[in-house]
Design an enzyme around this catalytic site. Structure first.
Site, PDB file in Angstrom:
ATOM      1  N   ASN A 100      -5.504   8.531   1.772  1.00 55.49           N
ATOM      2  CA  ASN A 100      -5.755   7.919   3.037  1.00 55.49           C
ATOM      3  C   ASN A 100      -6.233   9.070   4.160  1.00 55.49           C
ATOM      4  OD1 ASN A 100      -5.554   5.148   2.471  1.00 55.49           O
ATOM      5  ND2 ASN A 100      -3.700   5.061   3.386  1.00 55.49           N
ATOM      6  N   GLU A 101      -5.292   9.837   4.639  1.00 57.55           N
ATOM      7  CA  GLU A 101      -5.650  10.662   5.437  1.00 57.55           C
ATOM      8  C   GLU A 101      -4.803  11.967   5.759  1.00 57.55           C
ATOM      9  OE1 GLU A 101      -2.408   8.546   6.509  1.00 57.55           O
ATOM     10  OE2 GLU A 101      -4.461   7.456   6.983  1.00 57.55           O
ATOM     11  N   ASP A 112       0.830  -1.140  -0.008  1.00 57.10           N
ATOM     12  CA  ASP A 112      -0.071  -0.131  -0.042  1.00 57.10           C
ATOM     13  C   ASP A 112       0.920   1.017   0.171  1.00 57.10           C
ATOM     14  OD1 ASP A 112      -2.350  -1.406  -0.017  1.00 57.10           O
ATOM     15  OD2 ASP A 112      -2.636  -1.294   1.984  1.00 57.10           O
ATOM     16  N   GLY A 113       2.138   1.310   0.530  1.00 63.78           N
ATOM     17  CA  GLY A 113       2.980   2.569   0.691  1.00 63.78           C
ATOM     18  C   GLY A 113       3.404   2.686  -0.788  1.00 63.78           C
ATOM     19  N   LYS A 151      -8.400   4.085  12.010  1.00 67.47           N
ATOM     20  CA  LYS A 151      -8.894   3.114  12.761  1.00 67.47           C
ATOM     21  C   LYS A 151      -8.011   2.852  13.867  1.00 67.47           C
ATOM     22  CE  LYS A 151      -9.898  -2.169  12.094  1.00 67.47           C
ATOM     23  NZ  LYS A 151      -9.010  -2.232  13.078  1.00 67.47           N
ATOM     24  N   ALA A 185      -6.970   2.696   7.959  1.00 69.70           N
ATOM     25  CA  ALA A 185      -5.625   3.091   8.168  1.00 69.70           C
ATOM     26  C   ALA A 185      -5.463   3.697   9.635  1.00 69.70           C
ATOM     27  CB  ALA A 185      -5.020   3.953   7.053  1.00 69.70           C
ATOM     28  N   TYR A 186      -4.639   4.573   9.655  1.00 65.82           N
ATOM     29  CA  TYR A 186      -4.233   5.533  10.725  1.00 65.82           C
ATOM     30  C   TYR A 186      -5.817   5.741  11.755  1.00 65.82           C
ATOM     31  CZ  TYR A 186      -1.913   8.756  14.003  1.00 65.82           C
ATOM     32  OH  TYR A 186      -1.605   9.342  15.126  1.00 65.82           O
TER      33      TYR A 186
END
EC number: 2.7.1.23
Length: 265
Positions: free
Chosen positions: A121-122, A45-46, A164, A161-162
């Site tokens: 993502n965020e 994913d990165g 959660k 991700a973060y």
């Protein structure tokens, strides 16, 4: 079809990328790193996040495909031992895709300059030392005064991700919603926050106005940004979307179960 291969530096990814590149050339695909129609990422994913930011200005004309070479990736549908099957799917491509919402980040600084970012993502706002203090507005209306370690604003796919890890809900990506979660908020008789994740409607936005300090750090996905004194950050669902070539259909909740529970294995 114009294709490019984007990979990380681990040996398994390099080997898979070399194999895929060879098969693409023999299959008469056009390898185009500058203006591809399909970006195949090999890693995890990165790696896909890095490719997303590399081609963020071409999202309307690009579809992504993820191949993972390590642990299961949330955005990756293929394994490195399936390279031949992937090339067959590319040859039979009919333009099928699925799209996910993105996060629009608009930062305004005390010197009147500004910066714009997109996140898959965020994005987070934190303070390097001490307690972060910021005013929180929703759709222009004051909501709360936050004190704590930081705040995280995520997309639906970023909710796994973060966000959660901060106790946020997992949101289906068909919902054009953003979610704000607190990072170690301070709550006592003097200082109070909602102490709960907030999920906004598609036409709403979240504005943060940090107070009194210049040692704030902002993140956008995996990137750490040390900006000048932040006056305001506005978060909303972006008009842009990310598109994935979808040759296999995997339900979102199956993907969540596979990534976090694994009871079916």
């Amino acid at each position: 079809m114009r294709v490019t291969v984007f990979h990380n530096s681990i040996p398994a990814s390099i080997t898979a990328a070399q194999k895929l590149t060879k098969l693409l050339k023999s299959g008469h695909f056009e390898l185009d790193e500058r203006h591809p129609e399909v970006v195949v990422t090999i890693g995890g994913d990165g790696t896909l996040l890095s490719a997303f930011h590399r081609y963020a200005d071409q999202l309307n004309s690009i579809r992504f495909i993820g191949v993972h070479t390590g642990h299961l990736g949330f955005y990756t549908d293929w394994r490195d031992f399936e390279i031949e099957d992937l090339v067959i799917a590319l040859k039979e491509d009919s333009g099928q895709s699925v799209s996910y919402p993105l996060l629009d980040v608009q930062a305004t600084y005390a010197d009147a300059t500004s910066a714009h970012y997109l996140a898959l993502n965020e994005s987070t706002l934190k303070r390097l030392n001490g307690t972060m203090r910021t005013e929180v507005y929703i759709k222009g209306d004051f909501f709360e005064s936050f004190r704590g370690d930081g705040l995280c604003v995520s997309t639906p796919t970023g909710s796994t991700a973060y966000s959660k890890s901060n106790g946020g809900a997992v949101i289906h990506p068909r919902l054009d919603a953003l979610q704000m979660t607190e990072i170690a908020s301070i709550n006592n008789r003097v200082f109070r926050t909602l102490s709960s994740p907030i999920i906004t409607a598609p036409d709403e936005w979240v504005t943060l106005e940090p107070t009194g300090r210049d040692d704030y750090v902002m993140t956008v996905d995996q990137f750490v940004i040390n900006p000048p004194t932040i006056k305001q950050i506005r978060y909303k669902i972006a008009k842009e979307r990310i598109h994935f070539a979808r040759y296999r259909h995997m339900h979102f909740w199956d993907r969540v179960e596979d990534a976090f529970i694994g009871a079916k294995h």
